[in-house]
Design a protein around this motif. Structure first.
Motif, mmCIF file in Angstrom:
data_model
loop_
_atom_site.group_PDB
_atom_site.id
_atom_site.type_symbol
_atom_site.label_atom_id
_atom_site.label_comp_id
_atom_site.label_asym_id
_atom_site.label_seq_id
_atom_site.Cartn_x
_atom_site.Cartn_y
_atom_site.Cartn_z
ATOM 1 N N VAL A 4 0.841 -1.191 0.000
ATOM 2 C CA VAL A 4 0.000 0.000 0.000
ATOM 3 C C VAL A 4 0.878 1.243 0.000
ATOM 4 C CG1 VAL A 4 -1.808 1.236 1.280
ATOM 5 C CG2 VAL A 4 -1.726 -1.271 1.355
ATOM 6 N N VAL A 5 0.567 2.189 -0.878
ATOM 7 C CA VAL A 5 1.243 3.483 -0.871
ATOM 8 C C VAL A 5 0.472 4.372 0.105
ATOM 9 C CG1 VAL A 5 2.010 5.456 -2.229
ATOM 10 C CG2 VAL A 5 1.934 3.182 -3.279
ATOM 11 N N THR A 6 1.199 5.032 0.997
ATOM 12 C CA THR A 6 0.560 5.794 2.064
ATOM 13 C C THR A 6 0.798 7.303 1.923
ATOM 14 O OG1 THR A 6 2.484 5.467 3.493
ATOM 15 C CG2 THR A 6 0.699 3.838 3.664
ATOM 16 N N GLU A 7 0.335 8.025 2.910
ATOM 17 C CA GLU A 7 0.279 9.486 2.886
ATOM 18 C C GLU A 7 1.586 10.180 2.523
ATOM 19 O OE1 GLU A 7 -1.781 12.745 5.710
ATOM 20 O OE2 GLU A 7 -0.297 11.480 6.713
ATOM 21 N N ASN A 8 2.710 9.654 2.948
ATOM 22 C CA ASN A 8 3.954 10.387 2.712
ATOM 23 C C ASN A 8 4.313 10.499 1.230
ATOM 24 O OD1 ASN A 8 5.959 12.009 3.957
ATOM 25 N ND2 ASN A 8 7.454 10.443 3.433
ATOM 26 N N CYS A 9 3.690 9.717 0.378
ATOM 27 C CA CYS A 9 3.925 9.833 -1.068
ATOM 28 C C CYS A 9 3.273 11.089 -1.648
ATOM 29 C CB CYS A 9 3.396 8.593 -1.781
ATOM 30 S SG CYS A 9 3.648 8.597 -3.574
ATOM 31 N N ILE A 10 2.238 11.581 -0.993
ATOM 32 C CA ILE A 10 1.513 12.744 -1.504
ATOM 33 C C ILE A 10 2.460 13.932 -1.625
ATOM 34 C CG2 ILE A 10 -0.356 14.389 -1.070
ATOM 35 C CD1 ILE A 10 -1.793 12.088 0.449
ATOM 36 N N LYS A 11 2.461 14.544 -2.795
ATOM 37 C CA LYS A 11 3.270 15.713 -3.152
ATOM 38 C C LYS A 11 4.767 15.395 -3.260
ATOM 39 C CE LYS A 11 1.968 19.907 -2.375
ATOM 40 N NZ LYS A 11 1.389 20.450 -3.581
ATOM 41 N N CYS A 12 5.135 14.123 -3.189
ATOM 42 C CA CYS A 12 6.520 13.690 -3.440
ATOM 43 C C CYS A 12 6.557 12.921 -4.761
ATOM 44 C CB CYS A 12 7.036 12.815 -2.307
ATOM 45 S SG CYS A 12 7.255 13.671 -0.740
ATOM 46 N N LYS A 13 5.816 11.807 -4.782
ATOM 47 C CA LYS A 13 5.655 10.955 -5.959
ATOM 48 C C LYS A 13 6.997 10.506 -6.545
ATOM 49 C CE LYS A 13 3.682 11.984 -10.064
ATOM 50 N NZ LYS A 13 2.689 12.386 -11.048
ATOM 51 N N TYR A 14 7.840 9.977 -5.676
ATOM 52 C CA TYR A 14 9.050 9.321 -6.171
ATOM 53 C C TYR A 14 8.622 8.059 -6.914
ATOM 54 C CZ TYR A 14 11.691 12.267 -2.919
ATOM 55 O OH TYR A 14 12.242 13.330 -2.248
ATOM 56 N N THR A 15 9.317 7.714 -7.974
ATOM 57 C CA THR A 15 8.903 6.542 -8.763
ATOM 58 C C THR A 15 9.967 5.447 -8.802
ATOM 59 O OG1 THR A 15 9.634 7.615 -10.799
ATOM 60 C CG2 THR A 15 7.314 7.890 -10.204
ATOM 61 N N LEU A 33 1.093 8.174 -6.092
ATOM 62 C CA LEU A 33 1.059 6.866 -6.750
ATOM 63 C C LEU A 33 0.202 5.931 -5.909
ATOM 64 C CD1 LEU A 33 4.854 6.279 -7.532
ATOM 65 C CD2 LEU A 33 3.099 7.081 -9.124
ATOM 66 N N VAL A 34 -0.384 4.930 -6.542
ATOM 67 C CA VAL A 34 -1.111 3.886 -5.821
ATOM 68 C C VAL A 34 -0.721 2.528 -6.386
ATOM 69 C CG1 VAL A 34 -3.078 5.340 -5.170
ATOM 70 C CG2 VAL A 34 -3.162 4.059 -7.318
ATOM 71 N N ILE A 35 -1.003 1.506 -5.607
ATOM 72 C CA ILE A 35 -0.770 0.117 -6.015
ATOM 73 C C ILE A 35 -2.123 -0.568 -6.192
ATOM 74 C CG2 ILE A 35 0.098 -2.135 -5.260
ATOM 75 C CD1 ILE A 35 2.345 -0.623 -3.788
ATOM 76 N N ASP A 36 -2.297 -1.226 -7.317
ATOM 77 C CA ASP A 36 -3.511 -2.000 -7.571
ATOM 78 C C ASP A 36 -3.421 -3.292 -6.755
ATOM 79 O OD1 ASP A 36 -5.486 -3.705 -8.532
ATOM 80 O OD2 ASP A 36 -5.233 -3.061 -10.611
ATOM 81 N N PRO A 37 -4.294 -3.465 -5.766
ATOM 82 C CA PRO A 37 -4.205 -4.652 -4.917
ATOM 83 C C PRO A 37 -4.488 -5.952 -5.668
ATOM 84 C CG PRO A 37 -6.197 -3.419 -4.432
ATOM 85 C CD PRO A 37 -5.389 -2.591 -5.388
ATOM 86 N N ASP A 38 -5.198 -5.868 -6.776
ATOM 87 C CA ASP A 38 -5.494 -7.070 -7.554
ATOM 88 C C ASP A 38 -4.319 -7.495 -8.427
ATOM 89 O OD1 ASP A 38 -8.083 -7.230 -6.500
ATOM 90 O OD2 ASP A 38 -8.874 -5.906 -8.064
ATOM 91 N N GLU A 39 -3.415 -6.574 -8.714
ATOM 92 C CA GLU A 39 -2.253 -6.870 -9.551
ATOM 93 C C GLU A 39 -0.990 -7.156 -8.743
ATOM 94 O OE1 GLU A 39 -2.075 -7.260 -12.910
ATOM 95 O OE2 GLU A 39 -4.254 -7.037 -12.915
ATOM 96 N N CYS A 40 -0.906 -6.602 -7.536
ATOM 97 C CA CYS A 40 0.286 -6.760 -6.698
ATOM 98 C C CYS A 40 0.498 -8.241 -6.370
ATOM 99 C CB CYS A 40 0.112 -5.947 -5.411
ATOM 100 S SG CYS A 40 1.499 -6.068 -4.260
ATOM 101 N N ILE A 41 1.722 -8.701 -6.558
ATOM 102 C CA ILE A 41 2.043 -10.104 -6.279
ATOM 103 C C ILE A 41 2.848 -10.258 -4.989
ATOM 104 C CG2 ILE A 41 1.876 -10.844 -8.683
ATOM 105 C CD1 ILE A 41 5.018 -10.766 -8.741
ATOM 106 N N ASP A 42 2.900 -9.194 -4.194
ATOM 107 C CA ASP A 42 3.566 -9.233 -2.889
ATOM 108 C C ASP A 42 5.030 -9.627 -2.981
ATOM 109 O OD1 ASP A 42 0.992 -8.737 -1.877
ATOM 110 O OD2 ASP A 42 0.585 -10.888 -1.751
#
Length: 107
Positions: A4-15, A33-42
């Motif tokens: 899960v991408v969390t709050e600290n990514c907001i306004k940073c968006k490192y890739t 950025l966000v992570i699609d939970p259905d695509e993430c393979i952990d």
């Protein structure tokens, strides 16, 4: 389980995380950025690559970041996939570590 991408990514968006993802589960919005939970393979590859330490395993998600589980799921359905590293936002260093950025999330 997902990551899960969390709050600290907001306004940073490192890739940096995007570059190591083997399944292209990251989606890009204007300032987050966000992570699609259905695509993430952990695979765990993205978590250590995040300079802002904004990625957590679902099992290790801090209590105050739980809303981001749903935010990632919701926005991954709306935003396009990002599969290559890009420059971070111009003022990313200034925003890294600042609290209470959720209201600044641009959808």
């Amino acid at each position: 389980m997902t990551f899960v991408v969390t709050e600290n990514c907001i306004k940073c968006k490192y890739t940096d995380c995007v570059d190591v993802c083997p399944v292209d589960c990251f989606h890009e919005g204007p300032n987050f950025l966000v992570i699609d939970p259905d695509e993430c393979i952990d695979c765990t590859l993205c978590e250590p690559e995040c300079p802002a330490q904004a990625i957590f395993s679902e099992d290790d998600l801090p209590d105050d970041q739980m809303e981001f589980l749903e935010i990632n799921a919701e926005l991954s359905r709306a935003w396009p996939v990002i599969s290559e590293k890009k420059d971070a936002l111009p003022d990313a260093e200034e925003w890294d570590g600042k609290p209470n950025k959720t209201p600044l999330l641009e959808r």
